[in-house]
Design a protein around this motif. Structure first.
Motif, PDB file in Angstrom:
ATOM      1  N   VAL A  42       0.866  -1.182   0.000  1.00 61.87           N
ATOM      2  CA  VAL A  42       0.000   0.000   0.000  1.00 61.87           C
ATOM      3  C   VAL A  42       0.900   1.229   0.000  1.00 61.87           C
ATOM      4  O   VAL A  42       2.041   1.182   0.460  1.00 61.87           O
ATOM      5  CB  VAL A  42      -0.975   0.041   1.202  1.00 61.87           C
ATOM      6  CG1 VAL A  42      -1.961  -1.119   1.148  1.00 61.87           C
ATOM      7  CG2 VAL A  42      -0.232   0.068   2.522  1.00 61.87           C
ATOM      8  N   GLN A  77      -6.839  -4.621   7.878  1.00 59.76           N
ATOM      9  CA  GLN A  77      -7.382  -3.343   8.343  1.00 59.76           C
ATOM     10  C   GLN A  77      -8.601  -3.607   9.204  1.00 59.76           C
ATOM     11  O   GLN A  77      -9.247  -4.647   9.084  1.00 59.76           O
ATOM     12  CB  GLN A  77      -7.704  -2.425   7.178  1.00 59.76           C
ATOM     13  CG  GLN A  77      -8.662  -3.003   6.165  1.00 59.76           C
ATOM     14  CD  GLN A  77      -8.735  -2.165   4.909  1.00 59.76           C
ATOM     15  OE1 GLN A  77      -8.758  -0.938   4.953  1.00 59.76           O
ATOM     16  NE2 GLN A  77      -8.770  -2.814   3.762  1.00 59.76           N
ATOM     17  N   ALA A 108      -6.191   4.856   7.638  1.00 57.69           N
ATOM     18  CA  ALA A 108      -6.439   4.710   6.203  1.00 57.69           C
ATOM     19  C   ALA A 108      -6.576   6.057   5.507  1.00 57.69           C
ATOM     20  O   ALA A 108      -6.474   6.133   4.279  1.00 57.69           O
ATOM     21  CB  ALA A 108      -7.686   3.868   5.965  1.00 57.69           C
ATOM     22  N   VAL A 111      -3.539   6.432   3.371  1.00 59.65           N
ATOM     23  CA  VAL A 111      -3.205   5.365   2.437  1.00 59.65           C
ATOM     24  C   VAL A 111      -3.948   5.603   1.128  1.00 59.65           C
ATOM     25  O   VAL A 111      -5.159   5.835   1.117  1.00 59.65           O
ATOM     26  CB  VAL A 111      -3.584   3.980   3.020  1.00 59.65           C
ATOM     27  CG1 VAL A 111      -3.234   2.871   2.049  1.00 59.65           C
ATOM     28  CG2 VAL A 111      -2.874   3.760   4.358  1.00 59.65           C
ATOM     29  N   GLY A 114      -8.228   4.465  -1.123  1.00 54.67           N
ATOM     30  CA  GLY A 114      -9.500   4.338  -0.421  1.00 54.67           C
ATOM     31  C   GLY A 114     -10.392   5.543  -0.679  1.00 54.67           C
ATOM     32  O   GLY A 114     -10.061   6.440  -1.449  1.00 54.67           O
ATOM     33  N   ILE A 120      -9.402   0.143   2.382  1.00 53.98           N
ATOM     34  CA  ILE A 120      -8.380   0.201   1.336  1.00 53.98           C
ATOM     35  C   ILE A 120      -8.552  -1.048   0.464  1.00 53.98           C
ATOM     36  O   ILE A 120      -8.568  -2.161   0.984  1.00 53.98           O
ATOM     37  CB  ILE A 120      -6.961   0.255   1.946  1.00 53.98           C
ATOM     38  CG1 ILE A 120      -6.836   1.468   2.880  1.00 53.98           C
ATOM     39  CG2 ILE A 120      -5.910   0.280   0.867  1.00 53.98           C
ATOM     40  CD1 ILE A 120      -7.114   2.807   2.241  1.00 53.98           C
TER      41      ILE A 120
END
Length: 137
Positions: A42, A77, A108, A111, A114, A120
């Motif tokens: 990621v 997650q 998140a 990241v 998303g 994600i």
């Protein structure tokens, strides 16, 4: 949120450190590396992202390392504390290994890939009924 109580002989961080040290010591023994299907790359898009010991801003830092525009490996997650940064917000937290080898959690929000309050993509999501449980709470 449900909590699991487990007994471990070693902490996840000490076990990971021992495995990384053993791998370095053995020099990978000329065995081709196999991709681990339980981790996914990621991308952390933000600057100076802190890595926490658990999925909350109230948790201590897992490392002094801060992540900036870097790809890391993610395990899973889970839905926890909401984090907001500008117009971005998310309840999901992602369990990762940092480039320095530390195991921890990032929101998140930071990241790529998303959406607001969405998981994600391609990273397993922990649920109370299974089958995915984040291995290192």
């Amino acid at each position: 949120m449900s909590s699991k109580i487990t007994t471990r002989l070693f902490s996840p961080r000490s076990l990971l450190a021992a495995l990384l040290g053993l791998t370095a010591l053995l020099g990978l023994m000329a065995v081709p590396a196999q991709a681990d299907p339980s981790v996914r790359p990621v991308h952390i898009w933000a600057s100076q992202v802190r890595v926490r010991e658990c999925a909350s801003t109230t948790c201590g830092l897992a490392t002094s390392e801060r992540l900036t525009n870097v790809t890391v490996q993610a395990f899973c997650q889970r839905w926890e504390e909401k984090v907001t940064d500008g117009s971005y917000y998310n309840h999901y937290w992602v369990e990762i290994i940092t480039p320095g080898g530390w195991l921890g959690w990032v929101s998140a929000v930071y990241v790529s890939g998303g959406s607001n309050d969405g998981p994600i993509p391609n990273v397993p999501v922990e649920t109370n009924s299974g089958p995915v449980y984040c291995e290192y709470p």
